[in-house]
Motif scaffolding. Structure first.
Motif, mmCIF file in Angstrom:
data_model
loop_
_atom_site.group_PDB
_atom_site.id
_atom_site.type_symbol
_atom_site.label_atom_id
_atom_site.label_comp_id
_atom_site.label_asym_id
_atom_site.label_seq_id
_atom_site.Cartn_x
_atom_site.Cartn_y
_atom_site.Cartn_z
ATOM 1 N N TRP A 1 0.946 -1.197 -0.114
ATOM 2 C CA TRP A 1 0.104 -0.045 -0.008
ATOM 3 C C TRP A 1 1.082 1.202 0.088
ATOM 4 O O TRP A 1 1.880 1.380 0.578
ATOM 5 N N GLN A 2 0.480 2.200 -0.803
ATOM 6 C CA GLN A 2 1.110 3.466 -0.635
ATOM 7 C C GLN A 2 0.204 4.627 -0.201
ATOM 8 O O GLN A 2 -0.801 4.601 -0.592
ATOM 9 N N LYS A 3 0.799 5.409 1.027
ATOM 10 C CA LYS A 3 -0.118 6.307 1.521
ATOM 11 C C LYS A 3 0.264 7.728 0.766
ATOM 12 O O LYS A 3 1.612 7.928 0.420
ATOM 13 N N SER A 4 -0.692 8.697 0.855
ATOM 14 C CA SER A 4 -0.437 9.784 0.082
ATOM 15 C C SER A 4 0.556 10.462 0.941
ATOM 16 O O SER A 4 0.510 10.726 2.233
ATOM 17 N N THR A 5 1.634 11.235 0.321
ATOM 18 C CA THR A 5 2.420 12.115 1.003
ATOM 19 C C THR A 5 1.691 13.406 1.712
ATOM 20 O O THR A 5 2.327 13.807 2.644
ATOM 21 N N TYR A 6 0.638 13.430 1.342
ATOM 22 C CA TYR A 6 -0.156 14.763 1.884
ATOM 23 C C TYR A 6 -0.573 14.408 3.198
ATOM 24 O O TYR A 6 -0.687 15.411 4.192
ATOM 25 N N VAL B 1 -6.395 7.943 2.113
ATOM 26 C CA VAL B 1 -6.501 7.348 1.145
ATOM 27 C C VAL B 1 -5.435 6.185 0.823
ATOM 28 O O VAL B 1 -4.366 7.242 0.623
ATOM 29 N N GLU B 2 -5.314 5.024 0.668
ATOM 30 C CA GLU B 2 -4.168 4.486 0.514
ATOM 31 C C GLU B 2 -4.437 3.787 -0.875
ATOM 32 O O GLU B 2 -5.500 3.192 -1.143
ATOM 33 N N LEU B 3 -3.584 3.352 -1.798
ATOM 34 C CA LEU B 3 -3.525 2.765 -3.014
ATOM 35 C C LEU B 3 -2.444 1.756 -3.299
ATOM 36 O O LEU B 3 -1.486 1.958 -2.824
ATOM 37 N N ALA B 4 -2.954 0.658 -4.121
ATOM 38 C CA ALA B 4 -2.308 -0.463 -4.286
ATOM 39 C C ALA B 4 -2.538 -1.034 -5.682
ATOM 40 O O ALA B 4 -3.777 -0.851 -6.220
ATOM 41 N N HIS B 5 -1.647 -1.869 -6.396
ATOM 42 C CA HIS B 5 -2.014 -2.471 -7.328
ATOM 43 C C HIS B 5 -1.892 -3.984 -7.257
ATOM 44 O O HIS B 5 -1.295 -4.613 -6.601
ATOM 45 N N ALA B 6 -3.078 -4.713 -7.830
ATOM 46 C CA ALA B 6 -3.271 -5.950 -7.835
ATOM 47 C C ALA B 6 -3.787 -6.603 -9.033
ATOM 48 O O ALA B 6 -5.016 -6.137 -9.530
ATOM 49 N N ARG C 1 -7.988 1.857 -0.019
ATOM 50 C CA ARG C 1 -8.642 1.737 1.133
ATOM 51 C C ARG C 1 -8.278 3.090 2.038
ATOM 52 O O ARG C 1 -7.516 4.053 1.730
ATOM 53 N N GLU C 2 -9.135 3.286 3.142
ATOM 54 C CA GLU C 2 -8.952 4.423 3.889
ATOM 55 C C GLU C 2 -8.038 3.774 5.322
ATOM 56 O O GLU C 2 -8.287 2.831 5.563
ATOM 57 N N GLY C 3 -7.040 4.742 5.549
ATOM 58 C CA GLY C 3 -6.306 4.523 6.457
ATOM 59 C C GLY C 3 -6.856 3.955 7.803
ATOM 60 O O GLY C 3 -6.320 3.134 8.513
ATOM 61 N N ASP C 4 -7.815 4.644 8.014
ATOM 62 C CA ASP C 4 -8.536 4.391 9.305
ATOM 63 C C ASP C 4 -9.398 3.117 9.263
ATOM 64 O O ASP C 4 -9.859 2.793 10.495
ATOM 65 N N ASP C 5 -9.581 2.511 8.164
ATOM 66 C CA ASP C 5 -10.480 1.383 8.057
ATOM 67 C C ASP C 5 -9.824 0.400 6.926
ATOM 68 O O ASP C 5 -10.292 0.109 6.112
ATOM 69 N N PRO C 6 -8.676 -0.164 7.539
ATOM 70 C CA PRO C 6 -8.029 -1.012 6.236
ATOM 71 C C PRO C 6 -8.361 -2.147 5.813
ATOM 72 O O PRO C 6 -8.015 -2.880 4.767
ATOM 73 N N ASP C 7 -9.564 -2.788 6.538
ATOM 74 C CA ASP C 7 -10.023 -4.026 5.933
ATOM 75 C C ASP C 7 -11.126 -3.702 4.912
ATOM 76 O O ASP C 7 -11.462 -4.615 4.126
ATOM 77 N N ARG C 8 -11.570 -2.585 4.810
ATOM 78 C CA ARG C 8 -12.752 -2.249 3.800
ATOM 79 C C ARG C 8 -11.731 -1.837 2.497
ATOM 80 O O ARG C 8 -11.174 -0.640 2.379
ATOM 81 N N ILE C 9 -12.025 -2.441 1.382
ATOM 82 C CA ILE C 9 -10.978 -2.371 0.264
ATOM 83 C C ILE C 9 -11.884 -2.371 -0.859
ATOM 84 O O ILE C 9 -12.797 -3.040 -1.134
#
Length: 68
Positions: A4-9, A19-24, A31-39
């Protein structure tokens, strides 16, 4: 394992709302950083559409939205 990549902001501290972003395979994952299980699985076009709706450079900051 998904990386996962987190915004530098958002900063580097744990617990930041961001908001975190990943590639699959053939989709992108959000996903939301506060709720990482909801993708949310999105396509590149879907993410581009989301960014177009939420980011309007002619109206100031990236968080600005048109009303109406």
């Amino acid at each position: 394992m998904v990386q996962w990549q987190k915004s530098t902001y958002a900063g580097g501290a744990d617990g930041n709302s961001c908001v975190e972003l990943a590639h699959a395979d053939d989709s992108l994952l959000l996903r939301e950083g506060d709720d990482p299980d909801r993708i949310l699985h999105v396509t590149r076009d879907g993410l581009a559409g989301l960014l177009q709706v939420t980011y309007r450079p002619s109206h100031g900051s990236p968080n600005s939205r048109r009303s109406g």
